[in-house]
Design a protein around this motif. Structure first.
Motif, PDB file in Angstrom:
ATOM      1  N   GLU A 108       0.824  -1.206   0.000  1.00 16.38           N
ATOM      2  CA  GLU A 108       0.000   0.000   0.000  1.00 16.38           C
ATOM      3  C   GLU A 108       0.863   1.263   0.000  1.00 16.38           C
ATOM      4  N   LYS A 109       1.930   1.247   0.781  1.00 17.31           N
ATOM      5  CA  LYS A 109       2.822   2.420   0.833  1.00 17.31           C
ATOM      6  C   LYS A 109       3.510   2.635  -0.515  1.00 17.31           C
ATOM      7  N   ALA A 110       3.972   1.560  -1.130  1.00 15.74           N
ATOM      8  CA  ALA A 110       4.633   1.670  -2.433  1.00 15.74           C
ATOM      9  C   ALA A 110       3.655   2.166  -3.491  1.00 15.74           C
ATOM     10  N   ALA A 111       2.413   1.702  -3.443  1.00 14.87           N
ATOM     11  CA  ALA A 111       1.415   2.145  -4.416  1.00 14.87           C
ATOM     12  C   ALA A 111       1.116   3.628  -4.263  1.00 14.87           C
ATOM     13  N   SER A 112       1.068   4.104  -3.034  1.00 20.44           N
ATOM     14  CA  SER A 112       0.740   5.521  -2.836  1.00 20.44           C
ATOM     15  C   SER A 112       1.936   6.434  -3.103  1.00 20.44           C
ATOM     16  N   THR A 113       3.139   6.039  -2.697  1.00 15.01           N
ATOM     17  CA  THR A 113       4.291   6.930  -2.866  1.00 15.01           C
ATOM     18  C   THR A 113       4.871   6.872  -4.273  1.00 15.01           C
ATOM     19  N   ARG A 114       5.116   5.689  -4.804  1.00 10.71           N
ATOM     20  CA  ARG A 114       5.782   5.575  -6.096  1.00 10.71           C
ATOM     21  C   ARG A 114       4.821   5.701  -7.274  1.00 10.71           C
ATOM     22  N   LEU A 115       3.610   5.199  -7.115  1.00 11.85           N
ATOM     23  CA  LEU A 115       2.684   5.186  -8.240  1.00 11.85           C
ATOM     24  C   LEU A 115       1.594   6.251  -8.133  1.00 11.85           C
ATOM     25  N   GLY A 116       1.528   6.924  -7.007  1.00  7.53           N
ATOM     26  CA  GLY A 116       0.530   7.966  -6.822  1.00  7.53           C
ATOM     27  C   GLY A 116      -0.892   7.428  -6.733  1.00  7.53           C
ATOM     28  N   MET A 117      -1.055   6.185  -6.334  1.00  3.48           N
ATOM     29  CA  MET A 117      -2.376   5.580  -6.233  1.00  3.48           C
ATOM     30  C   MET A 117      -2.994   5.901  -4.879  1.00  3.48           C
ATOM     31  N   HIS A 118      -4.304   5.891  -4.841  1.00  2.00           N
ATOM     32  CA  HIS A 118      -5.005   6.107  -3.573  1.00  2.00           C
ATOM     33  C   HIS A 118      -6.303   5.306  -3.580  1.00  2.00           C
ATOM     34  N   THR A 119      -6.874   5.118  -2.413  1.00  2.00           N
ATOM     35  CA  THR A 119      -8.129   4.399  -2.295  1.00  2.00           C
ATOM     36  C   THR A 119      -9.251   5.310  -2.802  1.00  2.00           C
TER      37      THR A 119
END
Length: 90
Positions: free
Chosen positions: A64-75
């Motif tokens: 989840e942290k990698a998705a939000s920081t590196r990919l700019g993804m969010h829920t």
């Protein structure tokens, strides 16, 4: 009698040479075995470390942290979620 002594001497020398050769080969093989055993132990340690690393990278929080920081993804906001059924009916 001289010929018998010569034959016995030759057999004794051959026997001693065989003992020396087999002892040398045995020690060389044992040394190789020790090296391979040490190498196997190092590989087991590395395998354990890799398993630990794999379980760490597979943790939900890390993903989840990698998705939000590196990919700019969010829920997504619950209002943005649309459920689509796979059947033909509504």
């Amino acid at each position: 009698m001289n010929k018998l002594n010569s034959v016995l001497l030759a057999m004794a020398v051959f026997s001693a040479w065989s003992v020396v050769t087999s002892t040398h080969v045995s020690r060389k093989l044992y040394s190789d075995l020790q090296k391979e055993t040490k190498s196997a132990q190092q590989l087991e340690v590395e395998f354990g470390q890799l398993q630990l690393e794999q379980s760490t990278w597979g943790a939900h929080a890390v993903i989840e942290k990698a998705a939000s920081t590196r990919l700019g993804m969010h829920t997504p906001d619950p209002r943005q979620i649309q459920v689509i059924s796979s059947g033909g009916g509504v």
